[in-house]
Design a protein around this motif. Structure first.
Motif, PDB file in Angstrom:
ATOM      1  N   GLY A   1     -10.314 -12.576   1.002  1.00 47.74           N
ATOM      2  CA  GLY A   1     -10.676 -12.751   2.402  1.00 47.74           C
ATOM      3  C   GLY A   1     -11.108 -11.442   3.031  1.00 47.74           C
ATOM      4  O   GLY A   1     -11.780 -10.627   2.392  1.00 47.74           O
ATOM      5  N   PRO A   2     -10.703 -11.177   4.273  1.00 44.65           N
ATOM      6  CA  PRO A   2     -11.138  -9.954   4.951  1.00 44.65           C
ATOM      7  C   PRO A   2     -10.410  -8.699   4.489  1.00 44.65           C
ATOM      8  O   PRO A   2     -10.671  -7.614   5.007  1.00 44.65           O
ATOM      9  CB  PRO A   2     -10.837 -10.246   6.425  1.00 44.65           C
ATOM     10  CG  PRO A   2      -9.719 -11.239   6.390  1.00 44.65           C
ATOM     11  CD  PRO A   2      -9.963 -12.079   5.177  1.00 44.65           C
ATOM     12  N   GLY A   3      -9.488  -8.816   3.538  1.00 42.24           N
ATOM     13  CA  GLY A   3      -8.900  -7.654   2.901  1.00 42.24           C
ATOM     14  C   GLY A   3      -7.701  -7.045   3.585  1.00 42.24           C
ATOM     15  O   GLY A   3      -7.106  -6.091   3.065  1.00 42.24           O
ATOM     16  N   ASN A   4      -7.294  -7.586   4.729  1.00 42.77           N
ATOM     17  CA  ASN A   4      -6.156  -6.992   5.440  1.00 42.77           C
ATOM     18  C   ASN A   4      -4.864  -7.125   4.651  1.00 42.77           C
ATOM     19  O   ASN A   4      -4.020  -6.219   4.668  1.00 42.77           O
ATOM     20  CB  ASN A   4      -6.014  -7.619   6.827  1.00 42.77           C
ATOM     21  CG  ASN A   4      -5.885  -9.131   6.780  1.00 42.77           C
ATOM     22  OD1 ASN A   4      -6.675  -9.813   6.121  1.00 42.77           O
ATOM     23  ND2 ASN A   4      -4.918  -9.681   7.483  1.00 42.77           N
ATOM     24  N   LEU A   5      -4.690  -8.226   3.943  1.00 42.39           N
ATOM     25  CA  LEU A   5      -3.474  -8.406   3.143  1.00 42.39           C
ATOM     26  C   LEU A   5      -3.571  -7.657   1.820  1.00 42.39           C
ATOM     27  O   LEU A   5      -2.561  -7.144   1.320  1.00 42.39           O
ATOM     28  CB  LEU A   5      -3.218  -9.888   2.912  1.00 42.39           C
ATOM     29  CG  LEU A   5      -2.929 -10.692   4.187  1.00 42.39           C
ATOM     30  CD1 LEU A   5      -2.777 -12.176   3.870  1.00 42.39           C
ATOM     31  CD2 LEU A   5      -1.685 -10.176   4.890  1.00 42.39           C
ATOM     32  N   THR A   6      -4.757  -7.561   1.256  1.00 37.92           N
ATOM     33  CA  THR A   6      -4.950  -6.766   0.042  1.00 37.92           C
ATOM     34  C   THR A   6      -4.534  -5.326   0.278  1.00 37.92           C
ATOM     35  O   THR A   6      -3.960  -4.672  -0.605  1.00 37.92           O
ATOM     36  CB  THR A   6      -6.430  -6.812  -0.386  1.00 37.92           C
ATOM     37  OG1 THR A   6      -6.912  -8.158  -0.326  1.00 37.92           O
ATOM     38  CG2 THR A   6      -6.602  -6.292  -1.801  1.00 37.92           C
ATOM     39  N   ALA A   7      -4.810  -4.826   1.478  1.00 42.14           N
ATOM     40  CA  ALA A   7      -4.455  -3.447   1.811  1.00 42.14           C
ATOM     41  C   ALA A   7      -2.947  -3.216   1.721  1.00 42.14           C
ATOM     42  O   ALA A   7      -2.502  -2.107   1.397  1.00 42.14           O
ATOM     43  CB  ALA A   7      -4.963  -3.097   3.203  1.00 42.14           C
ATOM     44  N   THR A   8      -2.151  -4.256   1.981  1.00 38.45           N
ATOM     45  CA  THR A   8      -0.691  -4.080   1.887  1.00 38.45           C
ATOM     46  C   THR A   8      -0.247  -3.902   0.443  1.00 38.45           C
ATOM     47  O   THR A   8       0.792  -3.293   0.190  1.00 38.45           O
ATOM     48  CB  THR A   8       0.055  -5.268   2.522  1.00 38.45           C
ATOM     49  OG1 THR A   8      -0.143  -6.453   1.737  1.00 38.45           O
ATOM     50  CG2 THR A   8      -0.424  -5.522   3.953  1.00 38.45           C
ATOM     51  N   LEU A   9      -1.027  -4.422  -0.510  1.00 39.98           N
ATOM     52  CA  LEU A   9      -0.706  -4.198  -1.918  1.00 39.98           C
ATOM     53  C   LEU A   9      -0.917  -2.738  -2.289  1.00 39.98           C
ATOM     54  O   LEU A   9      -0.153  -2.164  -3.072  1.00 39.98           O
ATOM     55  CB  LEU A   9      -1.565  -5.098  -2.804  1.00 39.98           C
ATOM     56  CG  LEU A   9      -1.417  -6.611  -2.588  1.00 39.98           C
ATOM     57  CD1 LEU A   9      -2.388  -7.373  -3.487  1.00 39.98           C
ATOM     58  CD2 LEU A   9       0.012  -7.061  -2.840  1.00 39.98           C
ATOM     59  N   ALA A  10      -1.965  -2.135  -1.717  1.00 39.12           N
ATOM     60  CA  ALA A  10      -2.208  -0.710  -1.965  1.00 39.12           C
ATOM     61  C   ALA A  10      -1.105   0.148  -1.361  1.00 39.12           C
ATOM     62  O   ALA A  10      -0.744   1.195  -1.917  1.00 39.12           O
ATOM     63  CB  ALA A  10      -3.570  -0.317  -1.399  1.00 39.12           C
ATOM     64  N   LEU A  11      -0.559  -0.277  -0.239  1.00 37.49           N
ATOM     65  CA  LEU A  11       0.560   0.451   0.364  1.00 37.49           C
ATOM     66  C   LEU A  11       1.829   0.301  -0.466  1.00 37.49           C
ATOM     67  O   LEU A  11       2.616   1.244  -0.602  1.00 37.49           O
ATOM     68  CB  LEU A  11       0.797  -0.039   1.787  1.00 37.49           C
ATOM     69  CG  LEU A  11      -0.299   0.258   2.813  1.00 37.49           C
ATOM     70  CD1 LEU A  11       0.022  -0.410   4.144  1.00 37.49           C
ATOM     71  CD2 LEU A  11      -0.465   1.766   2.997  1.00 37.49           C
ATOM     72  N   ARG A  12       2.025  -0.891  -1.015  1.00 38.74           N
ATOM     73  CA  ARG A  12       3.227  -1.132  -1.815  1.00 38.74           C
ATOM     74  C   ARG A  12       3.183  -0.362  -3.125  1.00 38.74           C
ATOM     75  O   ARG A  12       4.203   0.176  -3.575  1.00 38.74           O
ATOM     76  CB  ARG A  12       3.366  -2.632  -2.098  1.00 38.74           C
ATOM     77  CG  ARG A  12       4.540  -2.966  -3.003  1.00 38.74           C
ATOM     78  CD  ARG A  12       4.672  -4.456  -3.230  1.00 38.74           C
ATOM     79  NE  ARG A  12       5.733  -4.751  -4.180  1.00 38.74           N
ATOM     80  CZ  ARG A  12       6.058  -5.966  -4.598  1.00 38.74           C
ATOM     81  NH1 ARG A  12       5.412  -7.024  -4.129  1.00 38.74           N
ATOM     82  NH2 ARG A  12       7.035  -6.147  -5.463  1.00 38.74           N
ATOM     83  N   TRP A  13       1.991  -0.318  -3.751  1.00 34.50           N
ATOM     84  CA  TRP A  13       1.829   0.366  -5.030  1.00 34.50           C
ATOM     85  C   TRP A  13       0.766   1.461  -4.885  1.00 34.50           C
ATOM     86  O   TRP A  13      -0.379   1.302  -5.330  1.00 34.50           O
ATOM     87  CB  TRP A  13       1.420  -0.627  -6.113  1.00 34.50           C
ATOM     88  CG  TRP A  13       2.476  -1.653  -6.433  1.00 34.50           C
ATOM     89  CD1 TRP A  13       3.743  -1.416  -6.870  1.00 34.50           C
ATOM     90  CD2 TRP A  13       2.346  -3.088  -6.361  1.00 34.50           C
ATOM     91  NE1 TRP A  13       4.415  -2.598  -7.079  1.00 34.50           N
ATOM     92  CE2 TRP A  13       3.589  -3.649  -6.783  1.00 34.50           C
ATOM     93  CE3 TRP A  13       1.307  -3.953  -6.011  1.00 34.50           C
ATOM     94  CZ2 TRP A  13       3.816  -5.015  -6.836  1.00 34.50           C
ATOM     95  CZ3 TRP A  13       1.526  -5.313  -6.059  1.00 34.50           C
ATOM     96  CH2 TRP A  13       2.767  -5.844  -6.470  1.00 34.50           C
ATOM     97  N   PRO A  14       1.111   2.578  -4.246  1.00 32.06           N
ATOM     98  CA  PRO A  14       0.111   3.606  -3.920  1.00 32.06           C
ATOM     99  C   PRO A  14      -0.522   4.267  -5.137  1.00 32.06           C
ATOM    100  O   PRO A  14      -1.600   4.867  -5.011  1.00 32.06           O
ATOM    101  CB  PRO A  14       0.914   4.614  -3.082  1.00 32.06           C
ATOM    102  CG  PRO A  14       2.343   4.381  -3.449  1.00 32.06           C
ATOM    103  CD  PRO A  14       2.457   2.926  -3.743  1.00 32.06           C
ATOM    104  N   GLU A  15       0.107   4.192  -6.289  1.00 34.78           N
ATOM    105  CA  GLU A  15      -0.463   4.804  -7.485  1.00 34.78           C
ATOM    106  C   GLU A  15      -1.422   3.862  -8.213  1.00 34.78           C
ATOM    107  O   GLU A  15      -2.081   4.267  -9.172  1.00 34.78           O
ATOM    108  CB  GLU A  15       0.661   5.228  -8.442  1.00 34.78           C
ATOM    109  CG  GLU A  15       1.651   6.212  -7.834  1.00 34.78           C
ATOM    110  CD  GLU A  15       0.974   7.488  -7.363  1.00 34.78           C
ATOM    111  OE1 GLU A  15       0.092   7.996  -8.086  1.00 34.78           O
ATOM    112  OE2 GLU A  15       1.329   7.964  -6.267  1.00 34.78           O
ATOM    113  N   ALA A  16      -1.497   2.622  -7.774  1.00 32.65           N
ATOM    114  CA  ALA A  16      -2.321   1.630  -8.459  1.00 32.65           C
ATOM    115  C   ALA A  16      -3.753   1.628  -7.925  1.00 32.65           C
ATOM    116  O   ALA A  16      -4.019   2.057  -6.800  1.00 32.65           O
ATOM    117  CB  ALA A  16      -1.712   0.239  -8.290  1.00 32.65           C
ATOM    118  N   THR A  17      -4.649   1.119  -8.746  1.00 38.01           N
ATOM    119  CA  THR A  17      -5.992   0.775  -8.289  1.00 38.01           C
ATOM    120  C   THR A  17      -5.972  -0.697  -7.909  1.00 38.01           C
ATOM    121  O   THR A  17      -5.661  -1.552  -8.748  1.00 38.01           O
ATOM    122  CB  THR A  17      -7.032   1.010  -9.399  1.00 38.01           C
ATOM    123  OG1 THR A  17      -7.061   2.401  -9.716  1.00 38.01           O
ATOM    124  CG2 THR A  17      -8.414   0.565  -8.933  1.00 38.01           C
TER     125      THR A  17
END
Length: 259
Positions: free
Chosen positions: A45-61
């Motif tokens: 979708g608009p990516g707002n929830l995807t961004a929370t995955l990057a916050l949860r796993w900051p070392e991940a791509t």
């Protein structure tokens, strides 16, 4: 009808963000991956929830994929967070994929059960797959929409537009699918009792999701007439109370770790 066949409106989709976001967090909270390196969000979708995955796993791509150009254009990339236009039905996990998330997207994809089986087969041991799909295709909101679409007035223009019989499976079916795919799985369902406010609130809700194929098929002029008739049916099925309109919404969740 696949999700590629009609245009999404990101602003309309996030109108009820509090209600739409909660299942995502209920889903991803059960994913126990510790230090994933590659995370994919299918139907981002608009990516707002995807961004929370990057916050949860900051070392991940973290990669978000969606078939809607409007949604991908709205998404905001950041270091370690990427988005791309793509068809879920054509996607398969790379060898180094550690976490796959799909929240409220696979109901739009015919044959998604076979896709999920293929993903589980391709994922390496220790990888996670988390999926949430709506389980409300038997609710009045959807039944009334289908009945109106199948009526004499609209049948010729809307025949085949709405999927329902095979849109999603039941929890037991997904449970077996994950086990056959070699995963230890947790499957559950939740019915959220959502209090919607405003005029025709259930109509406003489905405008952002389930009603999209109908609106795309009819065009602006006929959509007004369809929505008028549909709103009258919804008002009877979901009467407004003193504090608003209660709208039950059933969701089906599954989270599995490949063994």
């Amino acid at each position: 009808m696949s999700e590629q066949a009609f245009l999404w409106e990101p602003a309309k989709y996030v109108q009820f963000s509090d209600f739409r976001d909660r299942p995502f967090f209920d889903l991803t909270s059960r994913i126990a991956a510790q230090n994933p390196s590659q995370v994919v969000d299918l139907g981002c979708g608009p990516g707002n929830l995807t961004a929370t995955l990057a916050l949860r796993w900051p070392e991940a791509t973290v990669l978000g994929i969606d078939s809607s150009e409007a949604m991908i254009t709205t998404a905001r990339p950041a270091p370690g967070l990427h988005f791309e236009l793509g068809d879920i039905a054509q996607w398969s996990p790379a060898e180094d994929t550690d976490v796959v998330v799909s929240n409220a997207a696979l109901q739009w994809v015919p044959g998604h059960r076979e896709l999920m089986s293929g993903w589980l087969a391709a994922l390496r041991p220790g990888a996670w797959l988390g999926v949430q799909v709506p389980g409300n295709f038997g609710a009045p909101s959807h039944v009334l929409m289908r009945e109106l679409a199948e009526s004499a007035t609209w049948r010729d223009r809307l025949e085949g537009v709405l999927r329902h019989d095979d849109a999603v499976g039941e929890p037991s079916e997904y449970h077996e699918l994950f086990i056959r795919g070699g995963a230890q799985v947790d499957v559950w369902e939740t019915t959220y009792s959502q209090l919607l406010t405003g005029e025709n609130p259930v109509l406003e809700w489905v405008r952002g999701t389930g009603l999209r194929p109908v609106l795309a098929a009819l065009g602006p002029a006929d959509s007004v007439d369809f929505e008028r008739d549909y709103a009258a049916l919804l008002a009877e099925a979901y009467p407004a109370g003193e504090f608003g309109t209660v709208f039950p919404f059933r969701r089906i969740f599954m989270v599995g770790e490949k063994q």
